[in-house]
Scaffold this motif. Sequence first.
Motif, mmCIF file in Angstrom:
data_model
loop_
_atom_site.group_PDB
_atom_site.id
_atom_site.type_symbol
_atom_site.label_atom_id
_atom_site.label_comp_id
_atom_site.label_asym_id
_atom_site.label_seq_id
_atom_site.Cartn_x
_atom_site.Cartn_y
_atom_site.Cartn_z
ATOM 1 N N LYS A 341 0.668 -1.223 -0.077
ATOM 2 C CA LYS A 341 -0.068 -0.111 0.059
ATOM 3 C C LYS A 341 0.846 1.338 -0.098
ATOM 4 N N SER A 342 1.909 1.207 0.830
ATOM 5 C CA SER A 342 2.827 2.541 0.935
ATOM 6 C C SER A 342 3.575 2.507 -0.312
ATOM 7 N N ALA A 343 3.965 1.552 -0.899
ATOM 8 C CA ALA A 343 4.764 1.620 -2.143
ATOM 9 C C ALA A 343 3.896 2.156 -3.280
ATOM 10 N N MET A 344 2.726 1.875 -3.226
ATOM 11 C CA MET A 344 1.942 2.269 -4.519
ATOM 12 C C MET A 344 1.572 3.786 -4.250
ATOM 13 N N ALA A 345 1.318 4.247 -2.960
ATOM 14 C CA ALA A 345 1.136 5.539 -2.875
ATOM 15 C C ALA A 345 2.552 6.260 -3.056
ATOM 16 N N LEU A 346 3.581 5.834 -2.724
ATOM 17 C CA LEU A 346 4.935 6.538 -2.995
ATOM 18 C C LEU A 346 5.111 6.571 -4.466
ATOM 19 N N VAL A 347 5.002 5.489 -5.265
ATOM 20 C CA VAL A 347 5.292 5.549 -6.891
ATOM 21 C C VAL A 347 4.245 6.408 -7.121
#
Length: 525
Positions: A341-347
């Motif tokens: 979830k955080s990786a998607m938001a970051l990218v």
Amino acid sequence: MAWIDVAAADELAAAKKLVVRHEGRQILLLETAAGLFACVNRCPHEGYPLREGSLSGDAGTCVLTCNWHNWKFDLMSGETLVGGDKLRRFPIRRTDTRIEIDITADDATARRATILAGIEKALYDDDAQRQSREIARLMRLKLDPLDAVRQALIWASDRLEFGTTHAIGAAPDWLTLARDVPAEDCLVALGEILAHLSDDARDRTRYPFAAGTADWDEAKFAAAVEAQDEAVALRLMRGGLARPLSTDIWRRVLTKIALAHYADFGHALIYAVKSMDLVDLLGPAVAEPLLSPYVRALCYSTREDLLPEFRSYAAELARWGQADSGPASIGIDMLRRGSAKSAMALVRGWSATAGRQVIWPALLETAAWQLLHADEARFWSVDQRLSENANWLDLTHTLTFADAGWQAATLSPELWPAIQLQLACFVGRNTAFVDPECDVAHYRVEDPGLFWREARLGLLDHGRGRFIISAHLTKTLMAAERLASGQPHLAPLLASALNRFLKAPIKERHTRRTARQMLDLVAQE
């Protein structure tokens, strides 16, 4: 006919069994109550000398038995009574005081049909040795050995219960390894394809595809897959084949559908690309046998963006290019921790100020770093929850998905946001299986070009017991090599990651872990 003189009649009469040699072949001559016979001296099973076999029968029958494994051959009819392959026989006659045999060259057309039938029998029997022998026969007759692969794909198409498998996913890479190499290496690679297909069709049951054809309509086809309506999707697919649609059009259609969800741990996209690669390599004869199981696989595929960990995928994709209050600067270290979830938001946040020329290499670098720093102890652990099971193969999917995504986006650039966002899903889910402190110094590769060449050769004698492992070794190596060609600055890291994976001792069965997890699961019923 091409009769040649091979022995004295009285010598055969005295010995009853006589081995003669002609152009490198050992030929067994037999004089029996049923007449004269000539056959190759080596049993087609494992090559033991039939000269040491037993003869039985009378004036009306003659059975030759190989005493090593009890294979039995009816020399009069040519049938194999016990065993899984034909025995090569030759016409024989007595002329005055001499024995002659006919060594007329094989009729390639007639032999091809026999060989392909033998391949089907070998696939059904899961007889890897015979599969390899039949391919070798095609090669000896200077026929196309890829016909063996075509026949195997057709045979397996409706025997794969849930559709496309790793056997198809790895096949294009094995074909690459079979190209422009010595006959032995070619046979290794092609044999791996057939043996894996045979293994994946393990129960031999046929699962028929719904019949019928409907006019091609891309929107209706996508809707049928979304609704998991296999019958409707198959009919529309056949309409597309009837047009016919080019493989590039199929790639655009299938990859778009595959990326509609974070689906089936990336297999949906990978298999779309690989299936069309096979059609390009093998021709239109395999188009329907490949597309039918792929449609089935799409309809059975998991929609992992419905799971809590990945549920924000659709929302993040809809916001692609939009900034938020998160970090705007791109840092690899930020991708190495957190969750999907955080990786998607970051990218997605990065996408507001950076293009794929920046984001894509960052994702690839992270994926390679994760494989290089895999937590091997975690993969061997006995005490962990069922939901946390993972192994080396799970970490490889980031690279094989990236490779398929790169190929898909080359044709359809509009897919880049979905591909990068899904790659972030992989990176995020893998953070739990990485040991950042792992000592990887002895896996570092200084000369990637040399590494790729030597690793390819190693694949041709991989020695792994399960096809699922050899398929991942092959797919991941070839994917990493292609990705390195597109991102040369990452080649050393990608090669180092593959170096560790190829050398890893992979636990093929978790007997104690499974027992503990099942006891725990059943206790909650």
